[in-house]
Design an enzyme around this catalytic site. Structure first.
Site, PDB file in Angstrom:
ATOM      1  N   LYS A  24      32.694  26.044  27.487  1.00  0.00           N
ATOM      2  CA  LYS A  24      33.341  27.033  28.354  1.00  0.00           C
ATOM      3  C   LYS A  24      34.584  27.558  27.649  1.00  0.00           C
ATOM      4  O   LYS A  24      35.455  26.764  27.258  1.00  0.00           O
ATOM      5  CB  LYS A  24      33.734  26.359  29.674  1.00  0.00           C
ATOM      6  CG  LYS A  24      33.446  27.184  30.895  1.00  0.00           C
ATOM      7  CD  LYS A  24      33.728  26.352  32.137  1.00  0.00           C
ATOM      8  CE  LYS A  24      33.531  27.145  33.402  1.00  0.00           C
ATOM      9  NZ  LYS A  24      33.781  26.330  34.588  1.00  0.00           N
ATOM     10  N   SER A  30      40.621  31.522  39.584  1.00  0.00           N
ATOM     11  CA  SER A  30      41.357  31.621  38.315  1.00  0.00           C
ATOM     12  C   SER A  30      40.870  32.842  37.537  1.00  0.00           C
ATOM     13  O   SER A  30      41.658  33.534  36.889  1.00  0.00           O
ATOM     14  CB  SER A  30      41.143  30.366  37.472  1.00  0.00           C
ATOM     15  OG  SER A  30      41.616  29.232  38.147  1.00  0.00           O
ATOM     16  N   ARG A  54      35.239  28.024  49.316  1.00  0.00           N
ATOM     17  CA  ARG A  54      35.929  29.240  49.736  1.00  0.00           C
ATOM     18  C   ARG A  54      34.988  30.080  50.583  1.00  0.00           C
ATOM     19  O   ARG A  54      35.073  30.125  51.782  1.00  0.00           O
ATOM     20  CB  ARG A  54      36.382  30.028  48.501  1.00  0.00           C
ATOM     21  CG  ARG A  54      37.561  29.418  47.803  1.00  0.00           C
ATOM     22  CD  ARG A  54      37.702  29.903  46.387  1.00  0.00           C
ATOM     23  NE  ARG A  54      36.627  29.382  45.557  1.00  0.00           N
ATOM     24  CZ  ARG A  54      36.567  29.519  44.237  1.00  0.00           C
ATOM     25  NH1 ARG A  54      37.505  30.188  43.618  1.00  0.00           N
ATOM     26  NH2 ARG A  54      35.580  28.996  43.551  1.00  0.00           N
ATOM     27  N   HIS A 113      44.175  26.098  44.348  1.00  0.00           N
ATOM     28  CA  HIS A 113      43.998  24.711  43.894  1.00  0.00           C
ATOM     29  C   HIS A 113      45.068  23.825  44.537  1.00  0.00           C
ATOM     30  O   HIS A 113      44.783  22.732  45.020  1.00  0.00           O
ATOM     31  CB  HIS A 113      44.148  24.613  42.367  1.00  0.00           C
ATOM     32  CG  HIS A 113      43.041  25.255  41.587  1.00  0.00           C
ATOM     33  ND1 HIS A 113      43.259  26.216  40.632  1.00  0.00           N
ATOM     34  CD2 HIS A 113      41.692  25.051  41.598  1.00  0.00           C
ATOM     35  CE1 HIS A 113      42.100  26.585  40.081  1.00  0.00           C
ATOM     36  NE2 HIS A 113      41.136  25.896  40.651  1.00  0.00           N
TER      37      HIS A 113
HETATM   38  P1  ADP Z   1      35.224  24.805  38.066  1.00  0.00           P
HETATM   39  O1  ADP Z   1      35.055  25.285  36.666  1.00  0.00           O
HETATM   40  O2  ADP Z   1      34.877  23.363  38.301  1.00  0.00           O
HETATM   41  O3  ADP Z   1      34.672  25.736  39.130  1.00  0.00           O
HETATM   42  P2  ADP Z   1      37.794  25.629  39.029  1.00  0.00           P
HETATM   43  O4  ADP Z   1      39.130  25.292  38.504  1.00  0.00           O
HETATM   44  O5  ADP Z   1      37.426  27.077  39.058  1.00  0.00           O
HETATM   45  O6  ADP Z   1      36.801  24.794  38.202  1.00  0.00           O
HETATM   46  O7  ADP Z   1      37.628  25.045  40.489  1.00  0.00           O
HETATM   47  C1  ADP Z   1      37.692  23.661  40.753  1.00  0.00           C
HETATM   48  C2  ADP Z   1      37.400  23.449  42.219  1.00  0.00           C
HETATM   49  O8  ADP Z   1      38.415  24.079  42.993  1.00  0.00           O
HETATM   50  C3  ADP Z   1      36.062  24.045  42.686  1.00  0.00           C
HETATM   51  O9  ADP Z   1      35.495  23.189  43.658  1.00  0.00           O
HETATM   52  C4  ADP Z   1      36.453  25.358  43.318  1.00  0.00           C
HETATM   53  O10 ADP Z   1      35.566  25.740  44.349  1.00  0.00           O
HETATM   54  C5  ADP Z   1      37.820  24.982  43.902  1.00  0.00           C
HETATM   55  N1  ADP Z   1      38.684  26.144  44.028  1.00  0.00           N
HETATM   56  C6  ADP Z   1      39.033  27.045  43.093  1.00  0.00           C
HETATM   57  N2  ADP Z   1      39.830  28.001  43.613  1.00  0.00           N
HETATM   58  C7  ADP Z   1      39.980  27.689  44.931  1.00  0.00           C
HETATM   59  C8  ADP Z   1      40.655  28.301  46.024  1.00  0.00           C
HETATM   60  N3  ADP Z   1      41.298  29.458  45.920  1.00  0.00           N
HETATM   61  N4  ADP Z   1      40.585  27.683  47.221  1.00  0.00           N
HETATM   62  C9  ADP Z   1      39.888  26.538  47.354  1.00  0.00           C
HETATM   63  N5  ADP Z   1      39.208  25.924  46.383  1.00  0.00           N
HETATM   64  C10 ADP Z   1      39.257  26.492  45.180  1.00  0.00           C
END
Ligand code: ADP
Length: 163
Positions: free
Chosen positions: A44, A131, A93, A20
């Site tokens: 969620k 995460s 990703r 992130h």
């Molecule tokens: P959501 O519940 O919206 O998927 P996340 O916190 O899991 O929330 O992810 C938010 C955004 O960050 C999403 O677009 C996800 O693809 C991106 N994201 C999460 N982890 C990574 C990572 N390791 N590298 C790049 N983007 C990421």
């Protein structure tokens, strides 16, 4: 003078990872202001409260002056509009992200044609990082020091292992 070009980076951030942070850093180079917004989603189940997630995000972005942290409920495009942002940041990703992100982007285009979705790619150490996986590794006693900050790793231990 032109108004500041603002973007919203929405997500669960449960917890924020270095993946992130990699994206926040990239977005902060492109936009005048990046609003990292924790989505409050009652349906969620999350490990950390919205306040905890905001606190962690503030800590890891403390040295990025054009990044602010906030939270929202409801449609992301409504939140973006209310903050004067014209772009949504999302992360791509692996291929499996693409279909989900594309469908969300198309739905958001229909809801708000004035708001663009901008997808950014992280650097390769974070391509397979989520995460969810971080929580799983910690719950089985593994180290996630390459994936989160030391403070967030400590918080994960407290929550998941009670230590
Ligand atoms: P959501 O519940 O919206 O998927 P996340 O916190 O899991 O929330 O992810 C938010 C955004 O960050 C999403 O677009 C996800 O693809 C991106 N994201 C999460 N982890 C990574 C990572 N390791 N590298 C790049 N983007 C990421």
């Amino acid at each position: 003078m032109n108004p500041p070009r603002k973007a919203v980076y929405p997500g669960s951030f449960d917890p924020p990872t270095l993946g992130h942070l990699d994206l926040i850093w990239r977005a902060a180079r492109i936009f005048d202001e990046v609003i990292v917004a924790v989505a409050k989603n009652e349906s969620k189940q999350s490990l950390f409260t919205v306040d905890e997630r905001m606190e962690m995000l503030r800590e890891i972005t403390a040295d990025l002056p054009n990044v602010v942290v906030d939270h929202f409920q409801g449609l992301t495009v409504h939140f973006a509009r209310s903050r004067g942002a014209f772009a949504l940041i999302r992360g791509l990703r692996v291929i499996s992200d693409f279909e989900f992100e594309l469908s969300m982007a198309i739905n958001n285009q229909k809801l708000a044609p004035d708001i663009e979705t901008v997808c950014l790619m992280p650097s390769d150490p974070y391509l397979f990082l989520s995460s969810r996986q971080v929580k799983e590794i910690v719950s089985f006693g593994g180290s996630v020091s390459h994936y989160v900050t030391p403070d967030i790793e400590r918080r994960l231990h407290e929550k998941l292992l009670g230590a």
